[in-house]
Design a protein around this motif. Structure first.
Motif, PDB file in Angstrom:
ATOM      1  N   PHE A 161      42.342  35.017  41.791  1.00 22.86           N
ATOM      2  CA  PHE A 161      42.276  34.537  43.168  1.00 22.86           C
ATOM      3  C   PHE A 161      43.273  33.401  43.387  1.00 22.86           C
ATOM      4  O   PHE A 161      43.964  33.362  44.404  1.00 22.86           O
ATOM      5  CB  PHE A 161      40.866  34.058  43.513  1.00 22.86           C
ATOM      6  N   HIS A 162      43.360  32.481  42.430  1.00 22.80           N
ATOM      7  CA  HIS A 162      44.285  31.363  42.580  1.00 22.80           C
ATOM      8  C   HIS A 162      45.743  31.821  42.569  1.00 22.80           C
ATOM      9  O   HIS A 162      46.609  31.181  43.161  1.00 22.80           O
ATOM     10  CB  HIS A 162      44.024  30.293  41.522  1.00 22.80           C
ATOM     11  N   CYS A 163      46.035  32.913  41.893  1.00 19.99           N
ATOM     12  CA  CYS A 163      47.402  33.459  41.940  1.00 19.99           C
ATOM     13  C   CYS A 163      47.775  33.836  43.370  1.00 19.99           C
ATOM     14  O   CYS A 163      48.893  33.585  43.820  1.00 19.99           O
ATOM     15  CB  CYS A 163      47.513  34.681  41.037  1.00 19.99           C
ATOM     16  N   TYR A 164      46.833  34.439  44.104  1.00 19.84           N
ATOM     17  CA  TYR A 164      47.089  34.782  45.500  1.00 19.84           C
ATOM     18  C   TYR A 164      47.099  33.532  46.380  1.00 19.84           C
ATOM     19  O   TYR A 164      47.951  33.374  47.246  1.00 19.84           O
ATOM     20  CB  TYR A 164      46.032  35.767  46.022  1.00 19.84           C
ATOM     21  N   ALA A 165      46.152  32.639  46.155  1.00 25.84           N
ATOM     22  CA  ALA A 165      46.020  31.451  47.005  1.00 25.84           C
ATOM     23  C   ALA A 165      47.217  30.516  46.863  1.00 25.84           C
ATOM     24  O   ALA A 165      47.705  29.971  47.867  1.00 25.84           O
ATOM     25  CB  ALA A 165      44.734  30.705  46.656  1.00 25.84           C
ATOM     26  N   LEU A 166      47.711  30.319  45.652  1.00 22.54           N
ATOM     27  CA  LEU A 166      48.830  29.397  45.444  1.00 22.54           C
ATOM     28  C   LEU A 166      50.133  29.923  46.020  1.00 22.54           C
ATOM     29  O   LEU A 166      51.078  29.161  46.243  1.00 22.54           O
ATOM     30  CB  LEU A 166      48.994  29.087  43.952  1.00 22.54           C
ATOM     31  N   ASN A 167      50.212  31.217  46.258  1.00 20.77           N
ATOM     32  CA  ASN A 167      51.400  31.810  46.861  1.00 20.77           C
ATOM     33  C   ASN A 167      51.207  32.104  48.341  1.00 20.77           C
ATOM     34  O   ASN A 167      51.991  32.848  48.938  1.00 20.77           O
ATOM     35  CB  ASN A 167      51.781  33.099  46.129  1.00 20.77           C
ATOM     36  N   GLY A 185      37.757  34.853  44.124  1.00 24.77           N
ATOM     37  CA  GLY A 185      37.318  33.497  43.791  1.00 24.77           C
ATOM     38  C   GLY A 185      35.854  33.269  44.108  1.00 24.77           C
ATOM     39  O   GLY A 185      35.110  32.713  43.299  1.00 24.77           O
ATOM     40  N   TRP A 231      46.634  34.899  50.752  1.00 27.79           N
ATOM     41  CA  TRP A 231      45.184  35.068  50.809  1.00 27.79           C
ATOM     42  C   TRP A 231      44.773  36.474  51.220  1.00 27.79           C
ATOM     43  O   TRP A 231      43.894  37.063  50.596  1.00 27.79           O
ATOM     44  CB  TRP A 231      44.576  34.079  51.810  1.00 27.79           C
ATOM     45  N   VAL A 237      38.457  34.209  39.158  1.00 25.15           N
ATOM     46  CA  VAL A 237      38.869  32.949  39.784  1.00 25.15           C
ATOM     47  C   VAL A 237      40.364  32.705  39.559  1.00 25.15           C
ATOM     48  O   VAL A 237      41.086  32.300  40.477  1.00 25.15           O
ATOM     49  CB  VAL A 237      38.021  31.773  39.259  1.00 25.15           C
ATOM     50  N   ILE A 238      40.845  32.976  38.360  1.00 22.12           N
ATOM     51  CA  ILE A 238      42.277  32.791  38.067  1.00 22.12           C
ATOM     52  C   ILE A 238      43.128  33.725  38.926  1.00 22.12           C
ATOM     53  O   ILE A 238      44.137  33.305  39.508  1.00 22.12           O
ATOM     54  CB  ILE A 238      42.552  33.003  36.564  1.00 22.12           C
ATOM     55  N   ASP A 271      44.471  39.463  48.538  1.00 22.94           N
ATOM     56  CA  ASP A 271      43.448  39.511  47.493  1.00 22.94           C
ATOM     57  C   ASP A 271      42.782  40.893  47.539  1.00 22.94           C
ATOM     58  O   ASP A 271      42.380  41.359  48.601  1.00 22.94           O
ATOM     59  CB  ASP A 271      42.415  38.412  47.762  1.00 22.94           C
TER      60      ASP A 271
END
Length: 89
Positions: free
Chosen positions: A34-40, A59, A43, A31-32, A46
């Motif tokens: 995934f959030h690295c990709y999503a916040l930048n 995620g 998507w 999950v962490i 991933d």
């Protein structure tokens, strides 16, 4: 089931030697990451999404593992104390 070489999950899930903590840590890591990709806004980069080419990503896998573990632990809790009053407390 022993004649087929199968083992029941309940037979090996007693005590603390069951790797649930490791599985939880790996799910949290997924999950962490995934959030690295999503916040930048990356998507599509991933690794799982690129590998599968489907709407499956780190995620969603991590969250599904958490739900599966929660269901397993809730069922185990009910099996140990099958009383609604004790279960809810």
């Amino acid at each position: 089931m022993a004649e087929f070489g199968l083992t029941w999950l309940g037979d090996v899930a007693h005590g603390r030697d069951n790797n649930i903590r490791l599985i939880r840590h790996l799910a949290a890591l997924a999950v962490i990451l995934f959030h690295c990709y999503a916040l930048n806004a990356r998507w599509p980069e991933d690794p799982i999404a690129r590998l599968t080419g489907a709407p499956v990503d780190l995620g969603s896998i991590g969250v599904q593992v958490f739900f599966a573990l929660s269901g397993f632990l809730i069922a185990q809790s009910w099996c140990l104390r099958p009383s609604l009053r004790l279960f809810v407390e």
